[in-house]
Scaffold this active site. Structure first.
Site, PDB file in Angstrom:
ATOM      1  N   LYS A   1      14.219 -28.139   1.399  1.00 52.47           N
ATOM      2  CA  LYS A   1      15.670 -27.974   1.318  1.00 52.47           C
ATOM      3  C   LYS A   1      16.207 -28.529   0.003  1.00 52.47           C
ATOM      4  O   LYS A   1      17.082 -27.914  -0.622  1.00 52.47           O
ATOM      5  CB  LYS A   1      16.362 -28.601   2.529  1.00 52.47           C
ATOM      6  N   LEU A   2      15.674 -29.668  -0.454  1.00 57.28           N
ATOM      7  CA  LEU A   2      16.120 -30.209  -1.737  1.00 57.28           C
ATOM      8  C   LEU A   2      15.733 -29.286  -2.891  1.00 57.28           C
ATOM      9  O   LEU A   2      16.474 -29.140  -3.864  1.00 57.28           O
ATOM     10  CB  LEU A   2      15.538 -31.606  -1.956  1.00 57.28           C
TER      11      LEU A   2
ATOM     12  N   GLN B   1      15.501 -26.017  -2.644  1.00 58.34           N
ATOM     13  CA  GLN B   1      16.433 -24.891  -2.580  1.00 58.34           C
ATOM     14  C   GLN B   1      17.791 -25.275  -3.155  1.00 58.34           C
ATOM     15  O   GLN B   1      18.416 -24.482  -3.872  1.00 58.34           O
ATOM     16  CB  GLN B   1      16.562 -24.418  -1.137  1.00 58.34           C
TER      17      GLN B   1
ATOM     18  N   MET C   1      19.604 -19.916  12.494  1.00 61.03           N
ATOM     19  CA  MET C   1      19.986 -18.576  12.076  1.00 61.03           C
ATOM     20  C   MET C   1      18.920 -18.050  11.118  1.00 61.03           C
ATOM     21  O   MET C   1      18.151 -18.829  10.537  1.00 61.03           O
ATOM     22  CB  MET C   1      21.371 -18.582  11.417  1.00 61.03           C
TER      23      MET C   1
ATOM     24  N   TYR D   1      17.564 -37.389   5.808  1.00 57.67           N
ATOM     25  CA  TYR D   1      16.301 -37.845   6.382  1.00 57.67           C
ATOM     26  C   TYR D   1      16.423 -39.259   6.944  1.00 57.67           C
ATOM     27  O   TYR D   1      17.090 -40.125   6.361  1.00 57.67           O
ATOM     28  CB  TYR D   1      15.204 -37.845   5.317  1.00 57.67           C
TER      29      TYR D   1
ATOM     30  N   SER E   1      15.610 -29.449  10.520  1.00 56.35           N
ATOM     31  CA  SER E   1      15.589 -30.517  11.522  1.00 56.35           C
ATOM     32  C   SER E   1      14.646 -31.672  11.202  1.00 56.35           C
ATOM     33  O   SER E   1      14.666 -32.686  11.910  1.00 56.35           O
ATOM     34  CB  SER E   1      15.174 -29.928  12.878  1.00 56.35           C
ATOM     35  N   MET E   2      13.830 -31.576  10.158  1.00 60.79           N
ATOM     36  CA  MET E   2      12.825 -32.609   9.937  1.00 60.79           C
ATOM     37  C   MET E   2      13.461 -33.977   9.685  1.00 60.79           C
ATOM     38  O   MET E   2      14.342 -34.122   8.830  1.00 60.79           O
ATOM     39  CB  MET E   2      11.920 -32.237   8.763  1.00 60.79           C
TER      40      MET E   2
ATOM     41  N   ASP F   1       3.041 -31.872   5.448  1.00 64.63           N
ATOM     42  CA  ASP F   1       3.537 -33.183   5.880  1.00 64.63           C
ATOM     43  C   ASP F   1       2.344 -34.050   6.252  1.00 64.63           C
ATOM     44  O   ASP F   1       1.344 -33.550   6.785  1.00 64.63           O
ATOM     45  CB  ASP F   1       4.463 -33.061   7.091  1.00 64.63           C
TER      46      ASP F   1
END
Length: 372
Positions: free
Chosen positions: A296-297, A299, A262, A281, A221-222, A147
């Site tokens: 995440k995108l 994945q 988790m 976001y 959480s970003m 980042d």
């Protein structure tokens, strides 16, 4: 790679159970036969007053522990500077940063000196690059930019110190091409190596945790924009939204479930069996690089899941459905489009984390985006 000694330096700790890119990278180096040390920084008694997810490791700090074949160390200093900016009070902590950089930590200096390759992650770790080079004159140092410091609101001292110490860096690696111009004046080679996915983790995902209906999931959480779900939950009462490892939202909705953090593998059934994934976001002027770098995108793409995200994170991906943050109508349209779409196969450049590890080891064979 057998016998190579790899040191990863990050604000995160390998042992927390919270899985992100640096954890997968450590696993990949280990699985390729390297001896891996994972060194966590930016921690002190002050951390116990915050929401630092390493708090339960306080009693295990300042000692090496081997977990899953990774040697782990959490450096607990007497105090530590805040990695985030403090507005008009930022300058008051510059002296604390300088003290922290020079403060005693034999474990860090020894680990750096013995390493063949040192991967320093963006964030508070970046302030230590000059010190690391002094301890490790013969090691190869990669500044790994997951980042941009500006995007995560890092204290301005870190970016200034990073620039002062730029000659200590052998290579800068960015996970998104849009990041490269930020290092144009560093005089160091800049390479693009995207994030990967731990493909083995995606084999044999367990049965669906969902009972009925349509389900939309998000994880992480970003730059989390909680207002997304205020609109979405109200506009789609027949859709259930599943929030994993996100900050809390203020509203109470019958069709929103918050799970907290988790273990990574436990999140995968929620993603695999969802009808769509969300990357909610917040709007940031310097966040366009997330089109390349969003784990995440990536994945979601690997799981063949239609994705909902801000327009700036869509990039050239045809299975992402963009909305303008703050515009409820466009948000509703993006969700509608995603839920009504069929995933379209496209040439996927998704790497395994072992591919990423090998790329980092062989940067000299790659063509840099910016030459030194």
């Amino acid at each position: 790679m057998n016998g190579q000694k790899i040191l990863l330096i990050s604000r995160h700790d390998y042992r927390t159970g919270w899985r992100a890119g640096r954890h997968f990278l450590a696993d990949a180096f280990r699985d390729l036969g390297a001896a891996v040390q994972f060194f966590s920084v930016g921690f002190s008694a002050l951390s116990m007053l915050s929401d630092d997810h390493r708090k339960n490791l306080f009693g295990r700090a300042n000692a090496w522990q081997t977990v899953d074949g990774i040697d782990c160390y959490l450096w607990r200093s007497p105090v530590h500077p805040f990695g985030r900016g403090l507005g008009k009070f930022e300058g008051l902590t510059d002296t604390l940063f300088r003290w922290w950089i020079r403060s005693a930590c034999k474990a860090l200096d020894d680990a750096a000196r013995d390493a063949d390759l040192i991967v320093v992650e963006s964030g508070i770790s970046a302030a230590l690059i000059g010190r690391i080079r002094r301890s490790a004159p013969n090691s190869k140092i990669i500044y790994f930019v997951a980042d941009l410091l500006e995007t995560i609101g890092a204290h301005t001292f870190i970016s200034k110190q990073l620039y002062r110490d730029r000659q200590a860096i052998d290579s800068i690696v960015v996970v998104a091409r849009a990041m490269a111009p930020h290092f144009q004046n560093f005089g160091r080679p800049v390479f693009f190596v995207p994030h990967g996915v731990s493909k083995a983790d995606f084999d044999g995902i367990s049965a669906s945790p969902y009972e009925t209906g349509r389900n939309v999931a998000t994880v992480g959480s970003m730059l989390f924009d909680a207002s997304f779900f205020d609109v979405a939950a109200d506009a789609f009462p027949d859709v259930h939204f599943h929030l994993i490892g996100t900050p809390g939202i203020e509203g109470t909705f019958n069709n929103v479930t918050e799970y907290g953090r988790m273990p990574f593998r436990d999140t995968l059934p929620y993603l695999k069996h969802a009808d769509a994934g969300v990357a909610p976001y917040r709007q940031r002027a310097d966040a366009a690089y997330l089109a390349d770098s969003s784990l995440k995108l990536m994945q979601y793409e690997y799981l063949r899941l239609p994705a909902i995200c801000p327009v700036f994170a869509v990039g050239d991906k045809i299975n992402r459905h963009g909305y303008e943050p703050g515009d409820p109508d466009s948000l509703v349209s993006a969700i509608t489009a995603a839920l009504g779409s069929t995933f379209t196969d496209e040439a996927s450049g998704v790497l395994d984390w072992k591919d990423v590890a090998n790329r980092l080891l062989g940067l000299d064979q790659d063509q840099p985006l910016i030459k030194s």
